[in-house]
Scaffold this motif. Structure first.
Motif, PDB file in Angstrom:
ATOM      1  N   SER A   1      -5.147  49.957 -64.045  1.00  0.00           N
ATOM      2  CA  SER A   1      -5.310  50.123 -65.498  1.00  0.00           C
ATOM      3  C   SER A   1      -4.593  49.033 -66.275  1.00  0.00           C
ATOM      4  N   ASP A   2      -3.459  48.579 -65.760  1.00  0.00           N
ATOM      5  CA  ASP A   2      -2.661  47.554 -66.438  1.00  0.00           C
ATOM      6  C   ASP A   2      -3.152  46.126 -66.188  1.00  0.00           C
TER       7      ASP A   2
ATOM      8  N   GLY B   1      -2.390  53.246 -62.090  1.00  0.00           N
ATOM      9  CA  GLY B   1      -1.622  52.571 -63.141  1.00  0.00           C
ATOM     10  C   GLY B   1      -1.675  51.063 -63.016  1.00  0.00           C
TER      11      GLY B   1
END
Length: 184
Positions: A50-51, A47
Motif C-alpha cells: 500500500s505504501d 502495508g
C-alpha cells in the motif's frame, strides 16, 4: 462483562520477517497491482504494498474477485499478485477455471491456517484441503516451510507465472508464519 479477543502471531515470526522478502520479490517481478482480502497474517506485506508508489494495493470483498482483477491487469499489460489466507482458496475454486481456460499468468501468496499449532478448528478443513484444491484446478503449488527458502522460491514462482503464463500459488506454512493464539 464482554471479553474482546483477537489473534496474533507468537514467537519469532510476530514481526513478519518474511514480508520484506516477498515485497522485494514482487517489486523485482514488476508487479503493479496487489489484491487482498484483509488478513492479519498479511498485514505487514499489505502495508508495504500500500505504501509503495509503484504498486496499487486493492482490497477485495471476496478472494474470487482477485482472479478477475488479475485477468484485467494481464489484458492491460500489467502484472498482479493476490494475497489471501488458505480459507479464501475455497472461495476461488470456480473462478480458477478462468486461469486454465485463458492460460494467463496468476500469482497468489497464501498464508496457511489449519496446520501447525492451529487453535481454531474452523480453520482445519480448508487448511488441509488448500493445496489439493489448487492442484485440482491446475494451479502449480509451491509450499514454503523455511525462511531461508523464501526468496528463491517466491522469485521462481513469479518467473513461472509471468514468464510462462502459468497459475502459481505460494503457500506460506503456518510453521513459517508462526503459531497464532487467542489473546485478551
Amino acid at each position: 462483562m464482554e471479553i474482546a479477543r483477537s489473534t496474533e502471531a507468537v514467537g519469532e515470526d510476530a514481526g513478519s520477517p518474511w514480508a520484506p522478502i516477498i515485497f522485494e520479490a514482487l517489486k523485482d517481478a514488476d508487479v503493479k497491482q496487489v489484491t487482498y482480502v484483509p488478513d492479519a497474517g498479511h498485514t505487514r506485506l499489505i502495508g508495504m504494498c500500500s505504501d509503495a508508489p509503484e504498486m496499487d494495493a486493492m482490497v477485495l470483498t471476496t478472494e474470487e474477485e482477485g482472479i478477475a482483477v488479475a485477468a484485467g491487469a494481464w489484458l492491460g499489460g500489467q502484472r498482479s499478485a493476490m494475497l489471501m489466507q488458505s480459507s479464501g482458496v475455497g472461495n476461488c475454486v470456480n473462478m480458477l477455471s478462468l486461469l486454465a481456460s485463458c492460460r494467463m499468468p496468476f500469482l497468489t501468496i497464501v498464508t496457511m491456517r489449519g496446520e501447525y499449532q492451529e487453535f481454531n478448528p474452523w480453520q482445519v478443513p480448508m487448511g488441509q484441503a488448500t493445496q489439493q484444491a489448487l492442484e485440482l484446478m491446475n494451479v502449480i503449488v509451491t509450499r514454503i516451510d523455511r525462511l531461508e527458502d523464501l526468496d528463491s522460491l517466491v522469485r521462481s514462482a513469479a518467473a513461472m507465472a509471468f514468464d510462462g503464463d502459468q497459475a502459481v500459488a505460494v503457500l506460506l506454512s503456518q510453521r513459517l508464519l508462526g503459531a497464532k493464539k487467542w489473546v485478551k
